[in-house]
Design a protein around this motif. Sequence first.
Motif, PDB file in Angstrom:
ATOM      1  N   ILE A  24      -7.919  -1.111   3.786  1.00 33.16           N
ATOM      2  CA  ILE A  24      -6.490  -0.786   3.860  1.00 33.16           C
ATOM      3  C   ILE A  24      -5.650  -2.043   3.676  1.00 33.16           C
ATOM      4  N   HIS A  25      -6.070  -3.127   4.332  1.00 29.10           N
ATOM      5  CA  HIS A  25      -5.369  -4.400   4.194  1.00 29.10           C
ATOM      6  C   HIS A  25      -5.434  -4.893   2.747  1.00 29.10           C
ATOM      7  N   TRP A  26      -6.588  -4.718   2.120  1.00 29.34           N
ATOM      8  CA  TRP A  26      -6.775  -5.153   0.728  1.00 29.34           C
ATOM      9  C   TRP A  26      -5.865  -4.375  -0.225  1.00 29.34           C
ATOM     10  N   ILE A  27      -5.839  -3.033  -0.135  1.00 32.59           N
ATOM     11  CA  ILE A  27      -5.032  -2.257  -1.075  1.00 32.59           C
ATOM     12  C   ILE A  27      -3.547  -2.488  -0.844  1.00 32.59           C
ATOM     13  N   ARG A  28      -3.149  -2.727   0.422  1.00 36.61           N
ATOM     14  CA  ARG A  28      -1.747  -3.034   0.695  1.00 36.61           C
ATOM     15  C   ARG A  28      -1.337  -4.321  -0.020  1.00 36.61           C
ATOM     16  N   ASN A  29      -2.155  -5.360   0.112  1.00 34.73           N
ATOM     17  CA  ASN A  29      -1.840  -6.629  -0.541  1.00 34.73           C
ATOM     18  C   ASN A  29      -1.932  -6.528  -2.054  1.00 34.73           C
ATOM     19  N   LEU A  30      -2.862  -5.700  -2.547  1.00 30.30           N
ATOM     20  CA  LEU A  30      -2.975  -5.502  -3.990  1.00 30.30           C
ATOM     21  C   LEU A  30      -1.699  -4.894  -4.550  1.00 30.30           C
ATOM     22  N   MET A  31      -1.183  -3.843  -3.903  1.00 28.92           N
ATOM     23  CA  MET A  31       0.037  -3.205  -4.377  1.00 28.92           C
ATOM     24  C   MET A  31       1.223  -4.162  -4.329  1.00 28.92           C
ATOM     25  N   LYS A  32       1.289  -4.976  -3.272  1.00 28.79           N
ATOM     26  CA  LYS A  32       2.376  -5.949  -3.177  1.00 28.79           C
ATOM     27  C   LYS A  32       2.297  -6.986  -4.289  1.00 28.79           C
ATOM     28  N   SER A  33       1.084  -7.422  -4.616  1.00 26.42           N
ATOM     29  CA  SER A  33       0.934  -8.415  -5.684  1.00 26.42           C
ATOM     30  C   SER A  33       1.271  -7.824  -7.041  1.00 26.42           C
ATOM     31  N   LEU A  34       0.928  -6.553  -7.249  1.00 19.48           N
ATOM     32  CA  LEU A  34       1.256  -5.885  -8.518  1.00 19.48           C
ATOM     33  C   LEU A  34       2.776  -5.770  -8.684  1.00 19.48           C
ATOM     34  N   ALA A  35       3.468  -5.396  -7.614  1.00 17.51           N
ATOM     35  CA  ALA A  35       4.926  -5.294  -7.672  1.00 17.51           C
ATOM     36  C   ALA A  35       5.551  -6.667  -7.891  1.00 17.51           C
ATOM     37  N   ALA A  36       4.971  -7.692  -7.245  1.00 16.17           N
ATOM     38  CA  ALA A  36       5.499  -9.050  -7.397  1.00 16.17           C
ATOM     39  C   ALA A  36       5.371  -9.552  -8.830  1.00 16.17           C
ATOM     40  N   GLU A  37       4.426  -9.001  -9.573  1.00 17.85           N
ATOM     41  CA  GLU A  37       4.254  -9.349 -10.987  1.00 17.85           C
ATOM     42  C   GLU A  37       5.241  -8.607 -11.886  1.00 17.85           C
ATOM     43  N   GLY A  38       6.074  -7.764 -11.279  1.00 17.98           N
ATOM     44  CA  GLY A  38       7.060  -7.020 -12.046  1.00 17.98           C
ATOM     45  C   GLY A  38       6.599  -5.654 -12.502  1.00 17.98           C
ATOM     46  N   ARG A  39       5.492  -5.174 -11.962  1.00 16.59           N
ATOM     47  CA  ARG A  39       4.981  -3.857 -12.354  1.00 16.59           C
ATOM     48  C   ARG A  39       5.662  -2.760 -11.532  1.00 16.59           C
ATOM     49  N   THR A  40       5.597  -1.554 -12.047  1.00 15.65           N
ATOM     50  CA  THR A  40       6.128  -0.383 -11.358  1.00 15.65           C
ATOM     51  C   THR A  40       5.015   0.216 -10.508  1.00 15.65           C
ATOM     52  N   VAL A  41       5.237   0.329  -9.204  1.00 18.02           N
ATOM     53  CA  VAL A  41       4.215   0.857  -8.292  1.00 18.02           C
ATOM     54  C   VAL A  41       4.806   2.052  -7.546  1.00 18.02           C
ATOM     55  N   PHE A  42       4.185   3.214  -7.719  1.00 17.78           N
ATOM     56  CA  PHE A  42       4.650   4.477  -7.145  1.00 17.78           C
ATOM     57  C   PHE A  42       3.529   5.013  -6.277  1.00 17.78           C
ATOM     58  N   VAL A  43       3.730   5.108  -4.960  1.00 17.82           N
ATOM     59  CA  VAL A  43       2.637   5.457  -4.056  1.00 17.82           C
ATOM     60  C   VAL A  43       3.053   6.550  -3.083  1.00 17.82           C
ATOM     61  N   SER A  44       2.189   7.547  -2.953  1.00 20.13           N
ATOM     62  CA  SER A  44       2.417   8.655  -2.021  1.00 20.13           C
ATOM     63  C   SER A  44       1.411   8.540  -0.885  1.00 20.13           C
ATOM     64  N   SER A  45       1.875   8.761   0.352  1.00 19.11           N
ATOM     65  CA  SER A  45       0.971   8.698   1.496  1.00 19.11           C
ATOM     66  C   SER A  45       1.572   9.461   2.666  1.00 19.11           C
ATOM     67  N   HIS A  46       0.689   9.965   3.538  1.00 18.41           N
ATOM     68  CA  HIS A  46       1.127  10.597   4.775  1.00 18.41           C
ATOM     69  C   HIS A  46       1.070   9.622   5.943  1.00 18.41           C
ATOM     70  N   LEU A  47       0.514   8.433   5.736  1.00 21.52           N
ATOM     71  CA  LEU A  47       0.402   7.457   6.813  1.00 21.52           C
ATOM     72  C   LEU A  47       1.694   6.662   6.918  1.00 21.52           C
ATOM     73  N   MET A  48       2.551   7.058   7.852  1.00 22.92           N
ATOM     74  CA  MET A  48       3.862   6.430   7.977  1.00 22.92           C
ATOM     75  C   MET A  48       3.760   4.958   8.366  1.00 22.92           C
TER      76      MET A  48
END
Length: 324
Positions: free
Chosen positions: A163-187
């Motif tokens: 979970i920690h890994w995928i969170r940081n992965l998504m943040k790094s992808l967005a920081a590179e200027g990519r579009t990241v769209f994520v759906s989750s029930h875990l508030m």
Amino acid sequence: MIELEGLTKRYGDKLAVDRLTFSVRPGVITGFLGPNGAGKSTTMRMVLDLDNPTGGTVLIDGRHYRQLHNPLRVVGALLDAKAMHGGRSAYHHLLCLAQSNGIPRSRVREVLDTVGLTPVAGKRTKGFSLGMGQRLGIAAALLGDPQILMFDEPVNGLDPEGIHWIRNLMKSLAAEGRTVFVSSHLMSEMALTADHLVVIGQGRLLADTSMSGFIAENSRGYVRMRSPDQERLKDVLSGAGITAVPGTEGALEVQGEDAAHLGELAARHRIVLHELSPQRASLEEAFMRLTAGAVEYHAHANHQPPPPAAPGPAWGDDWRKKGS
């Protein structure tokens, strides 16, 4: 960028998506929230042309998904981690996808290493755990090195490290200027990950705002105060025109006042405080308040399920023989 304009989907008499209009911008993580049955998965499927809209349009960088040449190089998506041939190895599953989109074979090894599946690259996917399948689905989304990524419940089945890994992965992808769209029930996880929120209920748009703006608009913030001289504290607050209501553990809760101001007021009257703490409302609280009227399936706390049937002798004997 993903752009939805009046997107609508009807299944017979059921209106699953009702004239959705919003954009998913590059450079930020956009969280996609809604109760069960809100239309989130249907919306994401229409983005990828897996379902045809009844009305409206959805464009990816100005084009429909079906118009994209080698689409995995433009959009990477994880919608169903089980969408793989169980008889293929992880490596050959990704290689098949790569060859269908003109992606070099070397990229397969790169993404397997990125998601931590290199040690099991040669194993058949039918033996994968839920978490391993989730990692393979993320690898498939990353395969074409796309500028747009979509993840539906990406932490499902992952352990805390994952979970920690995928969170940081998504943040790094967005920081590179990519579009990241994520759906989750875990508030709790969404609160740590998303910068912007799109919230839908019963197919309709309820909110399209920043994370901080969403919480501020849809929840209650207050200051908790506790003192060994609680009654005198109440009188001092009342005399200053400040309303305090009883809270948990004997504390008082004050809305609309700054914690520093309340602390100074108590100090002027020589009142000892054991607690003076601003309470920031949670994403979960804000979400529950906003979507209270848009929940399709309600559970009832007072319902008692029937007791489970006792196993028969044959079942019990078989269970003991297997050593389960």
